[in-house]
Design an enzyme around this catalytic site. Structure first.
Site, PDB file in Angstrom:
ATOM      1  N   SER A  22       0.328  -3.920   0.798  1.00  9.82           N
ATOM      2  CA  SER A  22       0.082  -5.184   1.505  1.00  9.82           C
ATOM      3  C   SER A  22       0.336  -5.034   2.998  1.00  9.82           C
ATOM      4  CB  SER A  22       1.023  -6.267   0.967  1.00  9.82           C
ATOM      5  OG  SER A  22       0.698  -6.578  -0.357  1.00  9.82           O
ATOM      6  N   ASP A 314       2.761  -8.732  -8.985  1.00 10.04           N
ATOM      7  CA  ASP A 314       2.089  -7.484  -9.364  1.00 10.04           C
ATOM      8  C   ASP A 314       2.884  -6.664 -10.378  1.00 10.04           C
ATOM      9  OD1 ASP A 314      -0.094  -7.978  -7.778  1.00 10.04           O
ATOM     10  OD2 ASP A 314       0.717  -6.913  -6.044  1.00 10.04           O
ATOM     11  N   ARG A 386      -2.385  -0.629 -12.029  1.00  7.92           N
ATOM     12  CA  ARG A 386      -1.028  -0.953 -12.500  1.00  7.92           C
ATOM     13  C   ARG A 386      -0.937  -0.933 -14.029  1.00  7.92           C
ATOM     14  NH1 ARG A 386       0.908  -2.012  -7.439  1.00  7.92           N
ATOM     15  NH2 ARG A 386      -0.228  -3.556  -6.218  1.00  7.92           N
TER      16      ARG A 386
HETATM   17  C1  S3P Z   1      -1.327  -9.504  -2.126  1.00  3.99           C
HETATM   18  C2  S3P Z   1      -1.145 -10.698  -2.751  1.00  3.99           C
HETATM   19  C3  S3P Z   1      -1.173 -10.857  -4.205  1.00  3.99           C
HETATM   20  C4  S3P Z   1      -1.028  -9.528  -4.928  1.00  3.99           C
HETATM   21  C5  S3P Z   1      -1.884  -8.456  -4.322  1.00  3.99           C
HETATM   22  C6  S3P Z   1      -1.533  -8.241  -2.867  1.00  3.99           C
HETATM   23  C7  S3P Z   1      -1.329  -9.457  -0.652  1.00  3.99           C
HETATM   24  O1  S3P Z   1      -2.415 -11.427  -4.578  1.00  3.99           O
HETATM   25  O2  S3P Z   1      -1.333  -9.685  -6.288  1.00  3.99           O
HETATM   26  O3  S3P Z   1      -1.748  -7.230  -5.008  1.00  3.99           O
HETATM   27  O4  S3P Z   1      -1.297  -8.354  -0.072  1.00  3.99           O
HETATM   28  O5  S3P Z   1      -1.371 -10.531  -0.039  1.00  3.99           O
HETATM   29  P1  S3P Z   1      -2.625 -13.036  -4.653  1.00  3.99           P
HETATM   30  O6  S3P Z   1      -2.442 -13.562  -3.307  1.00  3.99           O
HETATM   31  O7  S3P Z   1      -4.044 -13.190  -5.127  1.00  3.99           O
HETATM   32  O8  S3P Z   1      -1.633 -13.505  -5.667  1.00  3.99           O
END
Ligand code: S3P
Length: 436
Positions: A22, A314, A386
């Site tokens: 992220s 996640d 995952r």
């Molecule tokens: C993320 C937010 C999450 C997560 C993804 C990464 C991010 O998704 O599941 O792997 O980097 O902002 P959502 O915002 O759809 O929950």
């Protein structure tokens, strides 16, 4: 490609997992539109982030990679991106697609975002609706990619109450908000990861946070700077899981991001009886980090607090495996978002664990997992990184070999997963298309 995992427990070691996905995405995006140079250390050289890197190069941003995990971005400024000549292919990455849709909504040119089979099946209406309210025009295939974005600058500011707790939606709106003529406010139904807000702040953009309400005034420009990416807690989770399940493990995972909007997994595992401690707590720029020490533990099931879901979003494939190895029953609820991740993770994990002899009752928004043993079997990752890694770790303590099919996607987030687990003592071999 498939993994063959022979039962072999992990032992004692100190390891480092790759950089946070992220944060690496956000560093590229904000570095690209910053004034001046941004050097990013600890960058995740995984396929998802490399797709984002290529997308910005295609919009005229000079990005060097002097080392695999170091990128140097010459920011083009808020208004300096060039119209891409072709579609931007973001591979498997929902983060790239949703955040970039926000950023591109504020550009005076059209762009098209597409991706692989998984990404083009994922819901985008959640960003299309608010970005249209801001004045962007976005064409999609019934709310799914490819997205063609006809940007506008300035955009209209919005006050948006998000119907789903999603850091990707929040971040898309904040990136669009940089290009709005006034104050944009996003209210989230539950706290989600706040890396965008932290990084914007570190780059000199004023973002006001009050619980679940985040506001910013458009027209501000991020300033380039040096950024350091911590190791990814989501990747560290698979190492934690392997150590917890093994009979005699004591593993230290170094320099992991422990931002409180991400640490739901630590709380859930501790509630299950996991022996986890944080050592050397420190800060890496705007993000808290720590070494995580994890030792073999007897886990017990229970009801997982749905209030922790957005802080561990996640980590549920790994947590399903922890529940399957725990004593008693574990009830997961509030997980409806898992059905629209890289795969339907509730169905994928229920199917995979079922093939290994674990009793899983699927619910619309979760599952009830009865702890037991893993038997030998062949499982399908459904192309989800995952799911593949969680089921591979289950194989380390199974009664016999576990074959995990369709594991290519592991490289999207955790390049080096197999060698790292092998160094810890696991016995995983990688095979081609043909199954033994
Ligand atoms: C993320 C937010 C999450 C997560 C993804 C990464 C991010 O998704 O599941 O792997 O980097 O902002 P959502 O915002 O759809 O929950």
């Amino acid at each position: 490609m498939h993994y063959t995992v022979e039962p072999a427990p992990v032992g004692n070691a100190a390891v480092t997992v790759p950089g946070d996905k992220s944060i690496s995405h956000r560093a590229l995006m904000l570095g690209a539109i910053a004034d001046g140079e941004t050097q990013v250390g600890g960058f995740l050289a995984g396929e998802d982030c490399l797709a984002t890197l290529d997308a910005f190069r295609a919009m005229g941003v000079a990005i060097e990679r002097p080392e695999a995990t170091t990128v140097r971005i010459t920011g083009v400024g808020r208004s300096g991106l060039a119209a891409p000549e072709a579609e931007l292919d973001l591979g498997n990455s929902g983060t790239a697609m949703r955040l970039m849709a926000g950023l591109l909504s504020g550009q005076p040119f059209d762009s098209t975002l597409t991706g692989d089979a998984s990404l083009t099946g994922r819901p985008m209406q959640r960003i299309i609706t608010p970005l249209k309210q801001m004045g962007a025009r976005i064409d999609s295939r019934n709310g799914k990619p490819p997205l063609t974005i006809r940007g506008r600058c300035p955009l209209d500011p919005v006050h948006y109450d998000m119907p789903v707790a999603s850091a990707q939606v929040k971040s898309a709106l904040l990136l669009a908000g940089l290009y709005a003529g006034g104050e944009t406010t996003v209210v989230e139904p539950a706290v989600t990861r706040d890396h965008t807000e932290r990084m914007l702040g570190a780059m000199g953009v004023a973002v006001a946070r009050d619980g679940c309400r985040i506001s910013m005034t458009g027209g501000q420009s991020p300033g380039g700077r040096a950024l350091s990416v911590p190791a990814d807690l989501s990747s560290a989770t698979f190492v934690m899981l392997a150590a917890l399940l093994s009979p005699r493990a004591d593993v230290l995972i170094r320099n992991v991001g422990v931002n409180p909007t991400r640490t739901g997994v630590l709380e859930i595992l501790k509630d299950m009886g996991a022996d986890l401690t944080l050592e050397n707590e420190a800060r890496l720029g705007e993000e808290p980090v720590a070494d995580i020490r994890v030792r073999s533990s007897r886990l017990t099931g229970g009801a997982v607090d749905p209030g922790l879901v957005s802080l561990a979003i996640d980590e549920f494939p790994a947590l399903f495996v922890a529940a399957a190895a725990a004593e008693g029953e574990t009830v997961f609820s509030g997980l409806e978002e898992l059905r629209v991740k890289e795969s339907d993770r509730i169905a994928a994990m229920a199917g995979g664990l079922g093939s290994l002899g674990v009793e899983v009752r699927e619910l619309a928004d979760g599952a009830i997992v009865r702890g037991g043993r893993f038997r030998s079997g062949t499982v399908d990752s459904h192309g989800d990184h995952r799911v593949a890694m969680a089921l591979a770790v289950a194989g380390t303590i199974a009664d016999g070999p576990v074959i995990v099919r369709d594991v290519e996607a592991v490289d999207t987030s955790f390049p080096g997963f197999v060698p790292l687990l092998t160094d810890l003592g696991a016995a995983i071999t990688v095979g081609g298309e043909d199954l033994p």
